[in-house]
Scaffold this motif. Structure first.
Motif, PDB file in Angstrom:
ATOM      1  N   ILE A  29       9.615   1.855  57.283  1.00 58.21           N
ATOM      2  CA  ILE A  29       8.493   2.462  58.028  1.00 58.21           C
ATOM      3  C   ILE A  29       8.978   3.814  59.370  1.00 58.21           C
ATOM      4  O   ILE A  29       9.481   3.008  59.972  1.00 58.21           O
ATOM      5  CB  ILE A  29       7.634   1.141  58.682  1.00 58.21           C
ATOM      6  N   GLY A  30       8.279   4.871  59.132  1.00 62.28           N
ATOM      7  CA  GLY A  30       8.551   5.339  60.083  1.00 62.28           C
ATOM      8  C   GLY A  30       7.705   5.510  61.967  1.00 62.28           C
ATOM      9  O   GLY A  30       6.378   4.896  61.172  1.00 62.28           O
ATOM     10  N   GLN A  31       8.085   6.125  62.452  1.00 63.78           N
ATOM     11  CA  GLN A  31       6.610   6.053  63.961  1.00 63.78           C
ATOM     12  C   GLN A  31       5.692   6.539  63.669  1.00 63.78           C
ATOM     13  O   GLN A  31       4.713   5.865  63.492  1.00 63.78           O
ATOM     14  CB  GLN A  31       7.828   6.751  64.906  1.00 63.78           C
ATOM     15  N   THR A  32       5.660   7.930  62.951  1.00 63.55           N
ATOM     16  CA  THR A  32       4.710   8.650  62.440  1.00 63.55           C
ATOM     17  C   THR A  32       3.555   7.483  61.703  1.00 63.55           C
ATOM     18  O   THR A  32       2.172   7.578  61.790  1.00 63.55           O
ATOM     19  CB  THR A  32       5.026   9.698  61.415  1.00 63.55           C
ATOM     20  N   GLU A  33       4.126   7.251  60.466  1.00 59.09           N
ATOM     21  CA  GLU A  33       3.457   6.546  59.412  1.00 59.09           C
ATOM     22  C   GLU A  33       2.798   5.168  59.976  1.00 59.09           C
ATOM     23  O   GLU A  33       2.128   4.620  59.871  1.00 59.09           O
ATOM     24  CB  GLU A  33       4.729   5.879  58.566  1.00 59.09           C
ATOM     25  N   LEU A  34       3.916   4.408  61.366  1.00 59.11           N
ATOM     26  CA  LEU A  34       3.206   3.376  61.619  1.00 59.11           C
ATOM     27  C   LEU A  34       2.199   3.518  62.785  1.00 59.11           C
ATOM     28  O   LEU A  34       0.505   2.887  62.786  1.00 59.11           O
ATOM     29  CB  LEU A  34       4.161   2.719  62.423  1.00 59.11           C
ATOM     30  N   ILE A  35       1.800   4.658  63.228  1.00 58.72           N
ATOM     31  CA  ILE A  35       1.137   4.926  64.131  1.00 58.72           C
ATOM     32  C   ILE A  35       0.109   5.361  63.026  1.00 58.72           C
ATOM     33  O   ILE A  35      -1.644   5.333  63.770  1.00 58.72           O
ATOM     34  CB  ILE A  35       1.189   6.760  64.919  1.00 58.72           C
ATOM     35  N   ARG A  36       0.462   6.515  62.393  1.00 62.89           N
ATOM     36  CA  ARG A  36      -1.055   6.484  61.469  1.00 62.89           C
ATOM     37  C   ARG A  36      -2.002   4.973  61.653  1.00 62.89           C
ATOM     38  O   ARG A  36      -3.241   5.231  61.367  1.00 62.89           O
ATOM     39  CB  ARG A  36      -1.077   7.764  59.838  1.00 62.89           C
ATOM     40  N   ASP A  37      -1.165   4.032  60.487  1.00 60.69           N
ATOM     41  CA  ASP A  37      -1.999   3.391  59.970  1.00 60.69           C
ATOM     42  C   ASP A  37      -2.592   2.163  61.422  1.00 60.69           C
ATOM     43  O   ASP A  37      -3.490   1.711  61.090  1.00 60.69           O
ATOM     44  CB  ASP A  37      -0.732   2.122  59.597  1.00 60.69           C
TER      45      ASP A  37
END
Length: 81
Positions: A29-37
């Motif tokens: 999981i990338g940082q951007t993906e985690l932030i989006r979630d």
């Protein structure tokens, strides 16, 4: 009207931040993906804040920790040890 004080978890040795980063990477999981979630769950956080948490430069808020635990699907113990 009563306001609850925002709770921050103080982690002087950056155990939580480094565990978040390790588990996030293990799960691909990338940082951007985690932030989006997190933002979809109405958690106020930016990528810059996540970078600071993972790097030990900023304390994590309880609601952030709870949501990250849920997204990463790990028990608190995995984040706190």
């Amino acid at each position: 009207m009563r306001f609850l004080k925002e709770e921050k978890i103080i982690d002087k040795e950056n155990v939580i931040g480094s565990n978040i980063r390790r588990i996030r990477l293990e799960k691909g999981i990338g940082q951007t993906e985690l932030i989006r979630d997190l933002q979809l769950r109405k958690i106020a956080i930016t990528r810059e804040t996540l970078v600071k948490i993972e790097g030990g430069c900023q304390h994590i808020k309880l609601d952030q920790l709870r949501a990250i635990r849920d997204i990463l699907q790990v028990p608190y113990e995995d984040l706190l040890q």
